[in-house]
Design a protein around this motif. Structure first.
Motif, PDB file in Angstrom:
ATOM      1  N   VAL A 214      30.869  44.294  34.193  1.00  0.00           N
ATOM      2  CA  VAL A 214      32.236  44.310  34.717  1.00  0.00           C
ATOM      3  C   VAL A 214      33.182  44.827  33.633  1.00  0.00           C
ATOM      4  O   VAL A 214      32.872  44.794  32.443  1.00  0.00           O
ATOM      5  CB  VAL A 214      32.680  42.908  35.180  1.00  0.00           C
ATOM      6  CG1 VAL A 214      31.824  42.441  36.337  1.00  0.00           C
ATOM      7  CG2 VAL A 214      32.622  41.899  34.032  1.00  0.00           C
ATOM      8  N   ASP A 215      34.361  45.294  34.054  1.00  0.00           N
ATOM      9  CA  ASP A 215      35.329  45.795  33.083  1.00  0.00           C
ATOM     10  C   ASP A 215      35.813  44.695  32.152  1.00  0.00           C
ATOM     11  O   ASP A 215      35.925  44.887  30.938  1.00  0.00           O
ATOM     12  CB  ASP A 215      36.540  46.401  33.801  1.00  0.00           C
ATOM     13  CG  ASP A 215      36.211  47.712  34.482  1.00  0.00           C
ATOM     14  OD1 ASP A 215      35.142  48.283  34.200  1.00  0.00           O
ATOM     15  OD2 ASP A 215      37.028  48.159  35.303  1.00  0.00           O
ATOM     16  N   PHE A 216      36.137  43.529  32.724  1.00  0.00           N
ATOM     17  CA  PHE A 216      36.712  42.461  31.903  1.00  0.00           C
ATOM     18  C   PHE A 216      36.191  41.089  32.304  1.00  0.00           C
ATOM     19  O   PHE A 216      35.538  40.415  31.520  1.00  0.00           O
ATOM     20  CB  PHE A 216      38.238  42.508  31.996  1.00  0.00           C
ATOM     21  CG  PHE A 216      38.933  41.405  31.254  1.00  0.00           C
ATOM     22  CD1 PHE A 216      38.793  41.281  29.880  1.00  0.00           C
ATOM     23  CD2 PHE A 216      39.744  40.484  31.922  1.00  0.00           C
ATOM     24  CE1 PHE A 216      39.431  40.254  29.184  1.00  0.00           C
ATOM     25  CE2 PHE A 216      40.389  39.453  31.243  1.00  0.00           C
ATOM     26  CZ  PHE A 216      40.226  39.350  29.877  1.00  0.00           C
ATOM     27  N   ALA A 217      36.488  40.662  33.536  1.00  0.00           N
ATOM     28  CA  ALA A 217      36.119  39.324  33.994  1.00  0.00           C
ATOM     29  C   ALA A 217      35.177  39.418  35.190  1.00  0.00           C
ATOM     30  O   ALA A 217      35.104  40.452  35.858  1.00  0.00           O
ATOM     31  CB  ALA A 217      37.368  38.517  34.354  1.00  0.00           C
TER      32      ALA A 217
ATOM     33  N   VAL B  80      47.832  45.248  39.848  1.00  0.00           N
ATOM     34  CA  VAL B  80      47.620  44.786  41.220  1.00  0.00           C
ATOM     35  C   VAL B  80      46.404  43.872  41.198  1.00  0.00           C
ATOM     36  O   VAL B  80      45.326  44.283  40.765  1.00  0.00           O
ATOM     37  CB  VAL B  80      47.363  45.945  42.201  1.00  0.00           C
ATOM     38  CG1 VAL B  80      47.153  45.395  43.619  1.00  0.00           C
ATOM     39  CG2 VAL B  80      48.496  46.955  42.181  1.00  0.00           C
ATOM     40  N   GLY B  81      46.571  42.645  41.663  1.00  0.00           N
ATOM     41  CA  GLY B  81      45.454  41.710  41.692  1.00  0.00           C
ATOM     42  C   GLY B  81      45.380  40.884  40.422  1.00  0.00           C
ATOM     43  O   GLY B  81      46.288  40.888  39.583  1.00  0.00           O
ATOM     44  N   ALA B  82      44.262  40.160  40.262  1.00  0.00           N
ATOM     45  CA  ALA B  82      44.087  39.305  39.097  1.00  0.00           C
ATOM     46  C   ALA B  82      42.609  39.155  38.778  1.00  0.00           C
ATOM     47  O   ALA B  82      41.754  39.159  39.675  1.00  0.00           O
ATOM     48  CB  ALA B  82      44.703  37.928  39.335  1.00  0.00           C
ATOM     49  N   TYR B  83      42.328  39.015  37.502  1.00  0.00           N
ATOM     50  CA  TYR B  83      40.983  38.716  37.020  1.00  0.00           C
ATOM     51  C   TYR B  83      40.788  37.203  36.940  1.00  0.00           C
ATOM     52  O   TYR B  83      41.731  36.470  36.584  1.00  0.00           O
ATOM     53  CB  TYR B  83      40.759  39.292  35.632  1.00  0.00           C
ATOM     54  CG  TYR B  83      40.521  40.780  35.571  1.00  0.00           C
ATOM     55  CD1 TYR B  83      39.481  41.359  36.300  1.00  0.00           C
ATOM     56  CD2 TYR B  83      41.294  41.600  34.747  1.00  0.00           C
ATOM     57  CE1 TYR B  83      39.235  42.719  36.224  1.00  0.00           C
ATOM     58  CE2 TYR B  83      41.044  42.955  34.662  1.00  0.00           C
ATOM     59  CZ  TYR B  83      40.007  43.517  35.403  1.00  0.00           C
ATOM     60  OH  TYR B  83      39.765  44.858  35.315  1.00  0.00           O
ATOM     61  N   ALA B  84      39.550  36.759  37.209  1.00  0.00           N
ATOM     62  CA  ALA B  84      39.265  35.321  37.164  1.00  0.00           C
ATOM     63  C   ALA B  84      37.856  35.065  36.655  1.00  0.00           C
ATOM     64  O   ALA B  84      36.969  35.919  36.778  1.00  0.00           O
ATOM     65  CB  ALA B  84      39.438  34.702  38.554  1.00  0.00           C
ATOM     66  N   VAL B  85      37.673  33.874  36.084  1.00  0.00           N
ATOM     67  CA  VAL B  85      36.346  33.383  35.718  1.00  0.00           C
ATOM     68  C   VAL B  85      35.993  32.225  36.639  1.00  0.00           C
ATOM     69  O   VAL B  85      36.865  31.622  37.278  1.00  0.00           O
ATOM     70  CB  VAL B  85      36.279  32.932  34.246  1.00  0.00           C
ATOM     71  CG1 VAL B  85      36.459  34.110  33.308  1.00  0.00           C
ATOM     72  CG2 VAL B  85      37.318  31.850  33.961  1.00  0.00           C
ATOM     73  N   VAL B  86      34.709  31.914  36.705  1.00  0.00           N
ATOM     74  CA  VAL B  86      34.212  30.884  37.610  1.00  0.00           C
ATOM     75  C   VAL B  86      34.074  29.566  36.855  1.00  0.00           C
ATOM     76  O   VAL B  86      33.322  29.461  35.890  1.00  0.00           O
ATOM     77  CB  VAL B  86      32.851  31.303  38.216  1.00  0.00           C
ATOM     78  CG1 VAL B  86      32.335  30.226  39.158  1.00  0.00           C
ATOM     79  CG2 VAL B  86      32.993  32.649  38.935  1.00  0.00           C
ATOM     80  N   VAL B  87      34.818  28.576  37.289  1.00  0.00           N
ATOM     81  CA  VAL B  87      34.737  27.240  36.713  1.00  0.00           C
ATOM     82  C   VAL B  87      33.623  26.451  37.389  1.00  0.00           C
ATOM     83  O   VAL B  87      32.852  25.725  36.731  1.00  0.00           O
ATOM     84  CB  VAL B  87      36.083  26.499  36.879  1.00  0.00           C
ATOM     85  CG1 VAL B  87      35.990  25.062  36.373  1.00  0.00           C
ATOM     86  CG2 VAL B  87      37.187  27.256  36.148  1.00  0.00           C
TER      87      VAL B  87
END
Length: 272
Positions: free
Chosen positions: A147-150, A251-258
């Motif tokens: 992935v690019d970041f997250a 536009v949008g948001a990056y997220a990690v999985v808790v």
């Protein structure tokens, strides 16, 4: 603000078209099977990404489906279908892209992808030879991620409405999860630093607004080029995505999985 999950997407191959799902398993690497494969340039050692459209935009003419890294099918623009792994696949992709490439699930730990400067793309056009920077992969993702970041990318219908773009434009922003809301604003900006509960079990932590590059402006399969997909965010939602960076169109948001689990279309989405 609460919403509903209305679309789930995975992209088995980085920068190729993906597929819509009714439900999916989500874990620390994101949606199962998402971005598990990428094209690697033999000459430069860099990962192929449509973020450098002059070189790699043809990737967005290929549709990848299936549960990567195995059982993936690639449909090329001429309609030919290749399974992965397939002895002839690298040759077919190399002909399409005009340079020798390999489709792989493993890239060097220090591999980079090229990102064209989005403001230069807006000013000079998609086919111009604009400045590019080499970006590392997966800064907020588990080791080895492509992935690019997250691991996860969310986009709300509120952002599309705030951009005055039709819902058909959503695939341009390559979301994993699309959240339907009844507001008209860039609500993802307000989610940064918060956790979201999706359905009964999945919890995400939102890290940053998603900086946009040239990709949304490119042709995506049957979707034609659309420069407004970058011009409007540049005018209406230019924000600082992370400390130390300049303001960028987002536009949008990056997220990690808790907390992982299953997500399905129709699930309730709410900040917690």
């Amino acid at each position: 603000m609460c919403g509903r999950l209305t679309q789930v997407w995975r992209y088995p191959v980085k920068s190729m078209l993906g597929e819509q799902l009714r439900s999916a398993t989500v874990d620390s690497r994101g949606v199962a099977g998402d971005r598990r494969l990428a094209v690697l340039d033999h000459d430069t050692g860099r990962v192929g990404s449509a973020k450098r459209p002059r070189r790699w935009s043809a990737l967005l003419g290929v549709r990848a489906t299936g549960d990567a890294p195995d059982r993936v099918r690639l449909t090329l623009p001429d309609g030919t279908v290749h399974a992965h792994p397939d002895a002839g696949l690298d040759a077919a992709l190399s002909r399409l892209l005009g340079r020798p490439v390999t489709l792989t699930g493993t890239v060097p730990a220090d591999a980079l992808l090229d990102r064209a400067d989005p403001d230069a793309v807006l000013a000079e056009g998609l086919d111009a030879d604009v400045p590019v920077t080499g970006n590392p992969l997966g800064g907020a993702a588990p080791a080895g991620s492509l992935v690019d970041f997250a691991p996860l990318h969310l986009v709300t219908t509120a952002s599309l409405d705030a951009l005055d773009l039709p819902r058909e434009a959503l695939p341009r922003y390559r979301p994993n999860l699309v959240v339907e809301t009844d507001v008209r604003s860039f609500v993802e900006n307000d989610w940064v630093g918060r956790e979201l509960l999706i359905g009964p079990e999945v919890v995400l932590r939102v890290l940053a607004p998603t900086p946009r590059c040239a990709v949304p402006t490119l042709a995506h399969g049957a979707l034609p080029r659309e420069p407004q997909a970058l011009r409007r965010p540049a005018r209406r939602n230019r924000v600082v995505p992370l400390p130390g960076l300049a303001a960028q169109p987002c536009v949008g948001a990056y997220a990690v999985v808790v907390q992982g689990g299953r997500v399905s279309v129709g699930d309730r989405v709410e900040p917690i």
